[in-house]
Design an enzyme around this catalytic site. Structure first.
Site, PDB file in Angstrom:
ATOM      1  CB  VAL A 127     -45.010   8.889  21.627  1.00  0.00           C
ATOM      2  CG1 VAL A 127     -46.260   9.449  22.299  1.00  0.00           C
ATOM      3  CG2 VAL A 127     -44.143   8.172  22.642  1.00  0.00           C
ATOM      4  CB  ILE A 164     -29.165  22.124   3.749  1.00  0.00           C
ATOM      5  CG1 ILE A 164     -29.973  22.067   2.453  1.00  0.00           C
ATOM      6  CG2 ILE A 164     -27.844  22.841   3.539  1.00  0.00           C
ATOM      7  CD1 ILE A 164     -30.364  23.447   1.913  1.00  0.00           C
ATOM      8  CE  LYS A 182     -37.577  25.947   8.096  1.00  0.00           C
ATOM      9  NZ  LYS A 182     -38.175  25.744   6.790  1.00  0.00           N
TER      10      LYS A 182
HETATM   11  N1  LIG Z   1     -42.406  17.591   7.485  1.00  0.00           N
HETATM   12  C1  LIG Z   1     -41.256  18.153   7.170  1.00  0.00           C
HETATM   13  O1  LIG Z   1     -40.831  18.127   6.009  1.00  0.00           O
HETATM   14  C2  LIG Z   1     -40.409  18.825   8.241  1.00  0.00           C
HETATM   15  C3  LIG Z   1     -39.176  19.387   7.878  1.00  0.00           C
HETATM   16  C4  LIG Z   1     -38.381  19.973   8.864  1.00  0.00           C
HETATM   17  C5  LIG Z   1     -38.834  20.025  10.161  1.00  0.00           C
HETATM   18  N2  LIG Z   1     -40.056  19.495  10.478  1.00  0.00           N
HETATM   19  C6  LIG Z   1     -40.492  19.551  11.869  1.00  0.00           C
HETATM   20  O2  LIG Z   1     -40.586  18.226  12.361  1.00  0.00           O
HETATM   21  C7  LIG Z   1     -41.642  18.129  13.310  1.00  0.00           C
HETATM   22  C8  LIG Z   1     -42.606  17.045  12.862  1.00  0.00           C
HETATM   23  O3  LIG Z   1     -43.160  17.364  11.609  1.00  0.00           O
HETATM   24  P1  LIG Z   1     -44.053  16.328  10.787  1.00  0.00           P
HETATM   25  O4  LIG Z   1     -44.255  16.943   9.458  1.00  0.00           O
HETATM   26  O5  LIG Z   1     -43.485  14.984  10.888  1.00  0.00           O
HETATM   27  O6  LIG Z   1     -45.423  16.411  11.622  1.00  0.00           O
HETATM   28  P2  LIG Z   1     -46.666  15.405  11.543  1.00  0.00           P
HETATM   29  O7  LIG Z   1     -46.649  14.629  10.282  1.00  0.00           O
HETATM   30  O8  LIG Z   1     -47.872  16.208  11.869  1.00  0.00           O
HETATM   31  O9  LIG Z   1     -46.393  14.378  12.741  1.00  0.00           O
HETATM   32  C9  LIG Z   1     -46.520  14.733  14.083  1.00  0.00           C
HETATM   33  C10 LIG Z   1     -46.563  13.473  14.915  1.00  0.00           C
HETATM   34  O10 LIG Z   1     -46.561  13.816  16.289  1.00  0.00           O
HETATM   35  C11 LIG Z   1     -47.674  13.195  16.944  1.00  0.00           C
HETATM   36  N3  LIG Z   1     -48.117  14.100  18.000  1.00  0.00           N
HETATM   37  C12 LIG Z   1     -48.470  15.403  17.879  1.00  0.00           C
HETATM   38  N4  LIG Z   1     -48.808  15.904  19.085  1.00  0.00           N
HETATM   39  C13 LIG Z   1     -48.681  14.895  19.969  1.00  0.00           C
HETATM   40  C14 LIG Z   1     -48.903  14.777  21.368  1.00  0.00           C
HETATM   41  N5  LIG Z   1     -49.328  15.816  22.097  1.00  0.00           N
HETATM   42  N6  LIG Z   1     -48.642  13.581  21.954  1.00  0.00           N
HETATM   43  C15 LIG Z   1     -48.218  12.520  21.224  1.00  0.00           C
HETATM   44  N7  LIG Z   1     -47.994  12.571  19.899  1.00  0.00           N
HETATM   45  C16 LIG Z   1     -48.238  13.738  19.278  1.00  0.00           C
HETATM   46  C17 LIG Z   1     -48.702  12.979  15.861  1.00  0.00           C
HETATM   47  O11 LIG Z   1     -49.564  11.929  16.228  1.00  0.00           O
HETATM   48  P3  LIG Z   1     -50.768  11.459  15.248  1.00  0.00           P
HETATM   49  O12 LIG Z   1     -50.066  10.773  14.102  1.00  0.00           O
HETATM   50  O13 LIG Z   1     -51.569  10.510  16.047  1.00  0.00           O
HETATM   51  O14 LIG Z   1     -51.489  12.702  14.838  1.00  0.00           O
HETATM   52  C18 LIG Z   1     -47.801  12.621  14.666  1.00  0.00           C
HETATM   53  O15 LIG Z   1     -47.465  11.268  14.715  1.00  0.00           O
HETATM   54  C19 LIG Z   1     -42.255  19.535  13.395  1.00  0.00           C
HETATM   55  O16 LIG Z   1     -41.678  20.245  14.457  1.00  0.00           O
HETATM   56  C20 LIG Z   1     -41.856  20.157  12.072  1.00  0.00           C
HETATM   57  O17 LIG Z   1     -41.779  21.568  12.137  1.00  0.00           O
HETATM   58  C21 LIG Z   1     -40.844  18.898   9.551  1.00  0.00           C
END
Ligand SMILES: NC(=O)c1ccc[n+]([C@@H]2O[C@H](COP(=O)([O-])OP(=O)(O)OC[C@H]3O[C@@H](n4cnc5c(N)ncnc54)[C@H](OP(=O)(O)O)[C@@H]3O)[C@@H](O)[C@H]2O)c1
Length: 422
Positions: A40, A128, A197
């Site tokens: 999604v 980790i 965290k």
């Molecule tokens: N990035 C990291 O290294 C990392 C590490 C640890 C934890 N996290 C956690 O993992 C989660 C995701 O991070 P990310 O970096 O992957 O974020 P991201 O790149 O911004 O991806 C978010 C995704 O969710 C979709 N989305 C957001 N709101 C939505 C909604 N209301 N309905 C449907 N789809 C929705 C977005 O759609 P669109 O693509 O259309 O915008 C996108 O595909 C977060 O909670 C973050 O804190 C991330």
């Protein structure tokens, strides 16, 4: 096992990729084919490279009967909480990497989940396996202390300031150019991401159910090259630390920049890397080191939770099958923290100033451990910079001294302190 990925961005896309790339291995290890059947996203028009079918209709996915597990990777707090609550109400397992949602709602989610599996290994320190370590490997121990470097952006900035002598703004700009820092870096450099965290780890270690507003959170943006000068001179590193420390029957939870002696293992964790040191009464100190973020490392942790679900591993979500009645641990208020301090003061270069400062400190229970006056390089300036470190004292006493010093005419800039971690 059919998986729906809610949010196919940096992490979600990699979860699908690794599930597909390592399919045979994952099937052999889990005993099931774990298949990402649907993803999604918010905006279907965005150009992207997805190996799975995508939709923007989240409700239709939540209502599908053929989905066995939901992976929430959207980010945010209230919206994902609402969605995950709906999924748990249908007794469907959930895996998430969302530390912000867990920082505020982990206890409600634990209650809602009941016996339904809820995985969140990816929410702390990316790749980790620190959740499993605390909940499983170290579960026999009273945890005495956790010290973590859990924000790669801040650690990259501080490492650059220490090693290349650049100022905070320049190091931040470099981090943004390299894609380590967001356009709005407040969440990372302000300490909030680290605090989320820390709260998750504190629940596992101490069954303490605090929220971000209950704990001390300070960021790194006020650190100057003057502080770096002192740190280098006295063989310290400066790190943004998350600290959870038990003292008697209470716990200190705090996030702030800290001076740590350079010969400590955690002081050597540089660049975007993360590390968490855990001290237990039986095991002693264990140090966990690795990639704290990034799509691939985070996906590795997400998929480990999916494999646990396929294997029907049953662990209590926050590590306790019954309330911790033997020892209900309270939380210290921020001003009850006890630590050593470094204090930087810009003062008028006048007779009597030093005596005045040391008197003020001793009258307020601060005992000086070391003192340094940086030689004046600007001959036209009538100011000097003084650096002090203290013996262990109470945060309330330190704050009172800083407040009193601010009112003195000879103090020429806002006094700045950094806590020292032993
Ligand atoms: N990035 C990291 O290294 C990392 C590490 C640890 C934890 N996290 C956690 O993992 C989660 C995701 O991070 P990310 O970096 O992957 O974020 P991201 O790149 O911004 O991806 C978010 C995704 O969710 C979709 N989305 C957001 N709101 C939505 C909604 N209301 N309905 C449907 N789809 C929705 C977005 O759609 P669109 O693509 O259309 O915008 C996108 O595909 C977060 O909670 C973050 O804190 C991330």
């Amino acid at each position: 096992m059919n998986v729906a990925i809610l949010g196919v961005g940096t992490v979600g896309n990699e979860v699908a990729n690794v599930l597909i790339r390592n399919q045979k291995l994952i099937s052999a290890r889990s005993g099931m084919h774990i298949v990402p059947v649907i993803g999604v996203v918010r905006d279907l028009k965005k150009a992207r490279n997805s190996q799975i079918p995508l939709t923007d209709d989240i409700d239709s996915v939540i209502n599908r009967d053929d989905i066995d597990v939901y992976v929430e990777l959207m980010g945010g707090i209230e919206k994902p909480y609402e969605i995950v609550s709906k999924i748990l109400a249908k007794n469907k397992p959930v895996v998430t990497a969302n530390k912000a949602m867990l920082a505020y709602h982990r206890n409600e989610l634990e209650r809602l989940a009941g016996d339904t599996p809820f995985g969140y290994e990816a929410s702390v320190a990316g790749g980790i396996p620190i959740i499993k370590a605390l909940r499983e490997g170290l579960s026999a121990n009273h945890i005495q202390k956790i010290v973590g470097i859990m924000n790669g952006t801040s650690n990259y900035i501080l490492t650059n300031m220490m090693q290349r002598g650049v100022k905070f703004d320049e190091a931040l700009k470099k981090a943004q150019e390299l894609g380590y820092a967001e356009a709005d870096p407040t969440f990372d450099v302000g300490g909030f991401d680290t605090a989320h965290k820390l709260l998750i780890l504190a629940s596992l270690a101490y069954s303490v159910h605090a929220k971000p507003e209950d704990i001390l959170i300070e960021g790194i943006s006020d650190i100057t090259n003057e502080d770096i000068y002192f740190a280098n001179e006295f063989e310290y590193a400066i790190k943004l630390l998350a600290v959870a420390k038990r003292r008697d029957d209470k716990v200190e939870l705090r996030v702030h920049p800290a001076l740590i002696q350079k010969d400590k293992m955690i002081a050597k964790v540089d660049g975007v890397m993360n590390a968490v040191s855990v001290s237990g009464d039986a095991v002693g100190e264990s140090l966990f080191y690795g990639a704290g973020a990034g799509g691939s490392a985070t996906a590795s942790a997400v998929i480990s939770d999916l494999i646990d679900i396929a294997r029907e591993v049953k662990n209590p979500m926050l590590g306790y099958k019954a309330p911790l009645e033997i020892l209900p641990l309270g939380l210290f208020k921020p001003n009850e923290i006890k630590t050593k301090y470094y204090l930087r003061l810009k003062v008028a270069d006048e007779i009597g100033v030093l005596a005045n400062i040391t008197n003020l400190m001793s009258q307020n229970n601060l005992s000086i451990d070391s003192f340094l006056q940086k030689p004046r390089t600007d001959k036209n300036s009538d100011c000097s910079t003084l650096y002090f470190t203290t013996h262990t004292c109470l945060e309330a006493d330190m704050l009172r001294v800083v407040g009193l010093l601010e009112k003195e005419n000879y103090i020429k800039d806002k006094p700045f302190m950094i806590r020292i971690e032993e």
